[in-house]
Motif scaffolding. Structure first.
Motif, PDB file in Angstrom:
ATOM      1  N   SER A 184       4.659  -7.955   2.595  1.00 58.23           N
ATOM      2  CA  SER A 184       3.491  -7.096   2.394  1.00 58.23           C
ATOM      3  C   SER A 184       3.485  -6.025   3.482  1.00 58.23           C
ATOM      4  O   SER A 184       4.102  -6.183   4.535  1.00 58.23           O
ATOM      5  CB  SER A 184       2.194  -7.912   2.470  1.00 58.23           C
ATOM      6  OG  SER A 184       1.943  -8.308   3.807  1.00 58.23           O
ATOM      7  N   GLU A 185       2.771  -4.965   3.222  1.00 55.49           N
ATOM      8  CA  GLU A 185       2.706  -3.869   4.191  1.00 55.49           C
ATOM      9  C   GLU A 185       2.159  -4.349   5.531  1.00 55.49           C
ATOM     10  O   GLU A 185       2.669  -3.981   6.587  1.00 55.49           O
ATOM     11  CB  GLU A 185       1.851  -2.737   3.632  1.00 55.49           C
ATOM     12  CG  GLU A 185       1.886  -1.481   4.491  1.00 55.49           C
ATOM     13  CD  GLU A 185       1.135  -0.329   3.857  1.00 55.49           C
ATOM     14  OE1 GLU A 185       0.545   0.456   4.631  1.00 55.49           O
ATOM     15  OE2 GLU A 185       1.134  -0.220   2.618  1.00 55.49           O
ATOM     16  N   ASP A 186       1.142  -5.191   5.505  1.00 53.65           N
ATOM     17  CA  ASP A 186       0.554  -5.714   6.747  1.00 53.65           C
ATOM     18  C   ASP A 186       1.548  -6.582   7.506  1.00 53.65           C
ATOM     19  O   ASP A 186       1.657  -6.485   8.732  1.00 53.65           O
ATOM     20  CB  ASP A 186      -0.711  -6.520   6.452  1.00 53.65           C
ATOM     21  CG  ASP A 186      -1.887  -5.638   6.065  1.00 53.65           C
ATOM     22  OD1 ASP A 186      -1.837  -4.416   6.323  1.00 53.65           O
ATOM     23  OD2 ASP A 186      -2.854  -6.183   5.496  1.00 53.65           O
ATOM     24  N   ASP A 187       2.270  -7.455   6.789  1.00 52.73           N
ATOM     25  CA  ASP A 187       3.255  -8.320   7.444  1.00 52.73           C
ATOM     26  C   ASP A 187       4.388  -7.508   8.058  1.00 52.73           C
ATOM     27  O   ASP A 187       4.819  -7.784   9.180  1.00 52.73           O
ATOM     28  CB  ASP A 187       3.825  -9.344   6.455  1.00 52.73           C
ATOM     29  CG  ASP A 187       2.832 -10.438   6.117  1.00 52.73           C
ATOM     30  OD1 ASP A 187       1.987 -10.765   6.975  1.00 52.73           O
ATOM     31  OD2 ASP A 187       2.903 -10.951   4.986  1.00 52.73           O
TER      32      ASP A 187
ATOM     33  N   SER B 265       4.289  -4.310   9.009  1.00 53.35           N
ATOM     34  CA  SER B 265       3.750  -3.564  10.151  1.00 53.35           C
ATOM     35  C   SER B 265       3.550  -4.469  11.354  1.00 53.35           C
ATOM     36  O   SER B 265       3.872  -4.096  12.485  1.00 53.35           O
ATOM     37  CB  SER B 265       2.419  -2.903   9.789  1.00 53.35           C
ATOM     38  OG  SER B 265       2.613  -1.934   8.802  1.00 53.35           O
ATOM     39  N   SER B 266       3.039  -5.645  11.123  1.00 51.11           N
ATOM     40  CA  SER B 266       2.817  -6.606  12.208  1.00 51.11           C
ATOM     41  C   SER B 266       4.141  -7.016  12.847  1.00 51.11           C
ATOM     42  O   SER B 266       4.252  -7.084  14.084  1.00 51.11           O
ATOM     43  CB  SER B 266       2.083  -7.830  11.663  1.00 51.11           C
ATOM     44  OG  SER B 266       1.916  -8.780  12.673  1.00 51.11           O
TER      45      SER B 266
END
Length: 152
Positions: free
Chosen positions: A77-80, A82-83
């Motif tokens: 996912s985009e959040d994963d 980026s993190s």
């Protein structure tokens, strides 16, 4: 910006010794010092010259362990993503990291003082990142070629 023969000379020499004087650099490229200075500034402004720095010998600086780490993510996912990227950017052990195609999502070059320090890096950092599914380590046994420059 289209690079010409003189640009190649300038870039080749600056990659060998970025502390060369402008006068010496101009002489090597067959240019006047002022024209050389303007050309180097133009190469900097368009981003061809990204930055200047010292090339440090890892072993001489106390980094006796080097590995290529192949990281597979469990989630994309985009959040994963980026993190994961933000976390990797904060770690001094990770000197290079590339998003890649193939079996692994990321390839990292990692430098540590020794095997114990690398194990701590894995246990306290990499394996604690939620997006990381697995990591395969290839220990660097011997350096065959290390070139920080681009051939012109």
């Amino acid at each position: 910006m289209t690079l010409d023969h003189r640009d190649h000379i300038l870039l080749r020499q600056l990659q060998v010794d970025s502390r060369i004087s402008n006068a010496d650099l101009a002489e090597m490229a067959g240019m006047s010092p002022s024209a050389c200075w303007r050309r180097v500034k133009a190469l900097e402004e368009v981003g061809i010259i990204d930055r200047y720095g010292a090339i440090v010998n890892p072993q001489a600086a106390g980094f006796q362990f080097q590995a290529i780490v192949h990281v597979q993510l469990a989630r994309h996912s985009e959040d994963d993503l980026s993190s994961f990227i933000r976390a990797v950017e904060t770690r001094r052990e990770v000197v290079e990291c590339y998003a890649t195609t193939g079996q692994s999502d990321y390839q990292m070059r990692v430098l540590c003082a020794d095997l114990d320090a690398y194990n701590a890096f894995l246990e306290t950092f990499l394996f604690r990142l939620p997006a990381v599914a697995s990591a395969q380590t290839n220990v660097v046994l011997r350096e065959i070629k290390r070139n920080t420059g681009i051939g012109f």
